[in-house]
Scaffold this motif. Sequence first.
Motif, PDB file in Angstrom:
ATOM      1  N   LYS A   1      26.714 -15.435  11.189  1.00 33.71           N
ATOM      2  CA  LYS A   1      25.173 -15.518  10.711  1.00 33.71           C
ATOM      3  C   LYS A   1      24.576 -13.620  11.063  1.00 33.71           C
ATOM      4  O   LYS A   1      24.228 -13.723  12.355  1.00 33.71           O
ATOM      5  CB  LYS A   1      24.295 -16.280  10.971  1.00 33.71           C
ATOM      6  N   THR A   2      24.065 -13.644  10.269  1.00 32.34           N
ATOM      7  CA  THR A   2      23.482 -11.746  10.209  1.00 32.34           C
ATOM      8  C   THR A   2      22.042 -11.808  10.023  1.00 32.34           C
ATOM      9  O   THR A   2      22.339 -12.187   9.252  1.00 32.34           O
ATOM     10  CB  THR A   2      24.235 -10.850   9.447  1.00 32.34           C
ATOM     11  N   THR A   3      21.328 -11.841  11.335  1.00 29.33           N
ATOM     12  CA  THR A   3      20.330 -12.118  11.153  1.00 29.33           C
ATOM     13  C   THR A   3      19.172 -10.497  10.615  1.00 29.33           C
ATOM     14  O   THR A   3      19.563  -9.666  12.166  1.00 29.33           O
ATOM     15  CB  THR A   3      19.210 -12.341  12.023  1.00 29.33           C
ATOM     16  N   THR A   4      18.834 -10.770  10.225  1.00 29.47           N
ATOM     17  CA  THR A   4      17.572  -8.703   9.749  1.00 29.47           C
ATOM     18  C   THR A   4      16.273  -9.376  10.913  1.00 29.47           C
ATOM     19  O   THR A   4      15.485  -9.982   9.690  1.00 29.47           O
ATOM     20  CB  THR A   4      17.980  -8.235   8.483  1.00 29.47           C
ATOM     21  N   SER A   5      15.390  -8.511  11.473  1.00 31.73           N
ATOM     22  CA  SER A   5      14.191  -8.963  11.384  1.00 31.73           C
ATOM     23  C   SER A   5      13.900  -7.802  11.555  1.00 31.73           C
ATOM     24  O   SER A   5      13.766  -6.539  12.201  1.00 31.73           O
ATOM     25  CB  SER A   5      14.022  -9.839  12.700  1.00 31.73           C
ATOM     26  N   THR A   6      12.431  -8.033  10.533  1.00 33.03           N
ATOM     27  CA  THR A   6      11.101  -5.948  10.867  1.00 33.03           C
ATOM     28  C   THR A   6      10.340  -7.058  11.017  1.00 33.03           C
ATOM     29  O   THR A   6       9.801  -7.268  10.376  1.00 33.03           O
ATOM     30  CB  THR A   6      11.311  -5.762   9.245  1.00 33.03           C
ATOM     31  N   ASN A   7       9.142  -6.131  11.755  1.00 31.41           N
ATOM     32  CA  ASN A   7       7.917  -6.228  12.337  1.00 31.41           C
ATOM     33  C   ASN A   7       7.527  -4.685  11.957  1.00 31.41           C
ATOM     34  O   ASN A   7       7.541  -3.463  12.686  1.00 31.41           O
ATOM     35  CB  ASN A   7       7.926  -6.539  13.437  1.00 31.41           C
ATOM     36  N   LEU A   8       6.488  -4.516  10.762  1.00 33.02           N
ATOM     37  CA  LEU A   8       5.785  -3.158  10.869  1.00 33.02           C
ATOM     38  C   LEU A   8       3.816  -3.869  10.692  1.00 33.02           C
ATOM     39  O   LEU A   8       3.656  -4.607  11.094  1.00 33.02           O
ATOM     40  CB  LEU A   8       5.690  -3.256   9.350  1.00 33.02           C
ATOM     41  N   ILE A   9       3.485  -2.936  11.383  1.00 33.77           N
ATOM     42  CA  ILE A   9       1.902  -2.575  11.923  1.00 33.77           C
ATOM     43  C   ILE A   9       0.989  -1.278   9.872  1.00 33.77           C
ATOM     44  O   ILE A   9       1.796  -0.520  10.264  1.00 33.77           O
ATOM     45  CB  ILE A   9       1.440  -2.168  12.823  1.00 33.77           C
ATOM     46  N   GLY A  10       0.479  -2.021   9.584  1.00 34.47           N
ATOM     47  CA  GLY A  10       0.033  -1.121   8.761  1.00 34.47           C
ATOM     48  C   GLY A  10      -1.373  -0.655   8.946  1.00 34.47           C
ATOM     49  O   GLY A  10      -2.120  -1.695   8.790  1.00 34.47           O
ATOM     50  N   ILE A  11      -2.106   0.040   8.179  1.00 31.52           N
ATOM     51  CA  ILE A  11      -3.032   1.003   8.186  1.00 31.52           C
ATOM     52  C   ILE A  11      -3.459   1.504   6.626  1.00 31.52           C
ATOM     53  O   ILE A  11      -2.397   1.911   6.524  1.00 31.52           O
ATOM     54  CB  ILE A  11      -3.947   1.066   9.274  1.00 31.52           C
ATOM     55  N   GLY A  12      -4.667   1.387   6.275  1.00 24.76           N
ATOM     56  CA  GLY A  12      -4.832   2.074   5.238  1.00 24.76           C
ATOM     57  C   GLY A  12      -6.300   1.820   4.197  1.00 24.76           C
ATOM     58  O   GLY A  12      -7.056   0.784   4.929  1.00 24.76           O
ATOM     59  N   GLY A  13      -6.322   1.804   2.809  1.00 27.98           N
ATOM     60  CA  GLY A  13      -7.002   1.653   2.137  1.00 27.98           C
ATOM     61  C   GLY A  13      -7.340  -0.120   1.276  1.00 27.98           C
ATOM     62  O   GLY A  13      -6.310  -0.042   0.843  1.00 27.98           O
ATOM     63  N   VAL A  14      -8.444   0.022   1.721  1.00 26.56           N
ATOM     64  CA  VAL A  14      -8.350  -1.388   0.594  1.00 26.56           C
ATOM     65  C   VAL A  14      -9.721  -1.219  -0.985  1.00 26.56           C
ATOM     66  O   VAL A  14     -10.485  -0.864  -0.533  1.00 26.56           O
ATOM     67  CB  VAL A  14      -8.441  -2.356   1.193  1.00 26.56           C
ATOM     68  N   ASN A  15      -9.179  -1.797  -1.792  1.00 26.03           N
ATOM     69  CA  ASN A  15     -10.088  -1.806  -3.092  1.00 26.03           C
ATOM     70  C   ASN A  15     -10.864  -3.139  -3.238  1.00 26.03           C
ATOM     71  O   ASN A  15      -9.773  -3.879  -3.513  1.00 26.03           O
ATOM     72  CB  ASN A  15      -9.882  -1.179  -4.140  1.00 26.03           C
ATOM     73  N   LEU A  16     -11.858  -3.712  -2.918  1.00 24.59           N
ATOM     74  CA  LEU A  16     -12.110  -4.899  -3.173  1.00 24.59           C
ATOM     75  C   LEU A  16     -12.937  -4.952  -4.443  1.00 24.59           C
ATOM     76  O   LEU A  16     -14.191  -4.567  -4.770  1.00 24.59           O
ATOM     77  CB  LEU A  16     -12.457  -5.331  -1.702  1.00 24.59           C
ATOM     78  N   LEU A  17     -12.801  -5.848  -4.900  1.00 24.57           N
ATOM     79  CA  LEU A  17     -13.798  -6.892  -6.277  1.00 24.57           C
ATOM     80  C   LEU A  17     -14.190  -8.265  -6.077  1.00 24.57           C
ATOM     81  O   LEU A  17     -12.552  -8.722  -6.330  1.00 24.57           O
ATOM     82  CB  LEU A  17     -13.977  -6.141  -7.572  1.00 24.57           C
ATOM     83  N   ASP A  18     -14.805  -8.907  -5.914  1.00 31.08           N
ATOM     84  CA  ASP A  18     -14.758 -10.319  -6.050  1.00 31.08           C
ATOM     85  C   ASP A  18     -16.647 -10.855  -7.421  1.00 31.08           C
ATOM     86  O   ASP A  18     -17.214 -10.966  -6.469  1.00 31.08           O
ATOM     87  CB  ASP A  18     -14.775 -11.218  -5.114  1.00 31.08           C
ATOM     88  N   THR A  19     -16.368 -10.859  -8.214  1.00 30.77           N
ATOM     89  CA  THR A  19     -17.671 -11.138  -8.850  1.00 30.77           C
ATOM     90  C   THR A  19     -18.451 -12.460  -8.661  1.00 30.77           C
ATOM     91  O   THR A  19     -19.250 -12.032  -9.117  1.00 30.77           O
ATOM     92  CB  THR A  19     -17.225 -11.228 -10.516  1.00 30.77           C
ATOM     93  N   TYR A  20     -17.632 -13.519  -8.183  1.00 29.38           N
ATOM     94  CA  TYR A  20     -18.156 -14.829  -7.516  1.00 29.38           C
ATOM     95  C   TYR A  20     -19.357 -14.346  -6.848  1.00 29.38           C
ATOM     96  O   TYR A  20     -20.197 -14.815  -5.926  1.00 29.38           O
ATOM     97  CB  TYR A  20     -17.417 -15.902  -6.955  1.00 29.38           C
ATOM     98  N   LEU A  21     -18.932 -13.092  -5.425  1.00 26.26           N
ATOM     99  CA  LEU A  21     -20.166 -12.288  -4.637  1.00 26.26           C
ATOM    100  C   LEU A  21     -20.958 -11.802  -4.784  1.00 26.26           C
ATOM    101  O   LEU A  21     -21.772 -11.560  -4.624  1.00 26.26           O
ATOM    102  CB  LEU A  21     -19.339 -12.323  -3.675  1.00 26.26           C
ATOM    103  N   SER A  22     -20.804 -10.690  -5.712  1.00 25.80           N
ATOM    104  CA  SER A  22     -21.039  -9.397  -6.567  1.00 25.80           C
ATOM    105  C   SER A  22     -20.093  -8.245  -7.925  1.00 25.80           C
ATOM    106  O   SER A  22     -19.032  -8.350  -7.878  1.00 25.80           O
ATOM    107  CB  SER A  22     -21.142  -8.287  -4.886  1.00 25.80           C
TER     108      SER A  22
END
Length: 320
Positions: A80-101
């Motif tokens: 059995k070959t197991t490949t495990s990847t762990n990443l940390i990410g940082i960047g920009g986000v664009n959010l819209l939720d018309t229930y709140l605003s």
Amino acid sequence: MRIENYAPFRRFGCLRLNVKLGRFISAIAALWLATALPAQERGASMGLSQEELAYTETLSQAKTFEQTQASSTVPGTPLKTTTSTNLIGIGGVNLLDTYLSPETYRGTELRFFNETQWRRDGKKWGAVMINQGNVSLAKNRADNAKFLTAMYDFAYGKLRNFSLADGRLRFQAGGIIDANLGVIYSTRNGNNPAQMKAWVSIGPLVAAEYDFTLWHKLFTIRYEAQAPLAGLLFSPNYGQSYYEIFSRGNYDHNIVPVTIFSQPSLRHSLTIDIPIKKSLKIRAGYMGDWQQAKVNNLKYHSRSNLFVIGITRQFKIFNL
């Protein structure tokens, strides 16, 4: 007269035959005692004490274990070959939720991403499991309100593996089930300040990898993409409060079937693996996660563009 017909020689030949026959019978009896009788009776028949018998049994079990271990490492035994990847990410986000605003909020996101793949040698199909969580802080254009978000996503699927160019070019394609749970909190709203996000979906996952040599080391470029085709999504209806849903029990189309048309979403990444050791690599690159939905006269989107970095490890496990 022939010498073998002489009586003393005939008696001597019979004696040798009897000795061989006696040895053969003794060997058969010893084999039967060693296998058919219980351990204590075997010890008594062989004149062994309890300590000597226990020592003999321990040696026998150890030898059997060694033989089992040796047989499990025979070339061709499935691994059995197991490949495990762990990443940390940082960047920009664009959010819209018309229930709140009705406003679009922009800010910064921090994400943890884990992907584990299992595959047995000689098998074309493997399994994949993805865990990821993110938090973000975003603000509106007037900078007088903020969105705080926290999300967790779990996915599990099956992948078919293909390879070309002597294994340097590899493809994966399969299906995956994805479940997401999270919350968006608005610092400005008095009534209904939070919106719960929950959905489960099924869809395809595809990936491609290419190995190339640079500076006498083996690098890998990987592209991976996942998109939902159909599923179920929780959403309040337009103008409906959470008090009505959970306290009064007023259901108003809050569990909504969704498809690729009402929930057009995509998560994809383009990364490069930089070798450190034979089974350890640094993975770095870009990840885009674009989640969108339009249900119950409400719109939602979360579009993240992240730089990710982490490690990926590969190891094999022998079947015992």
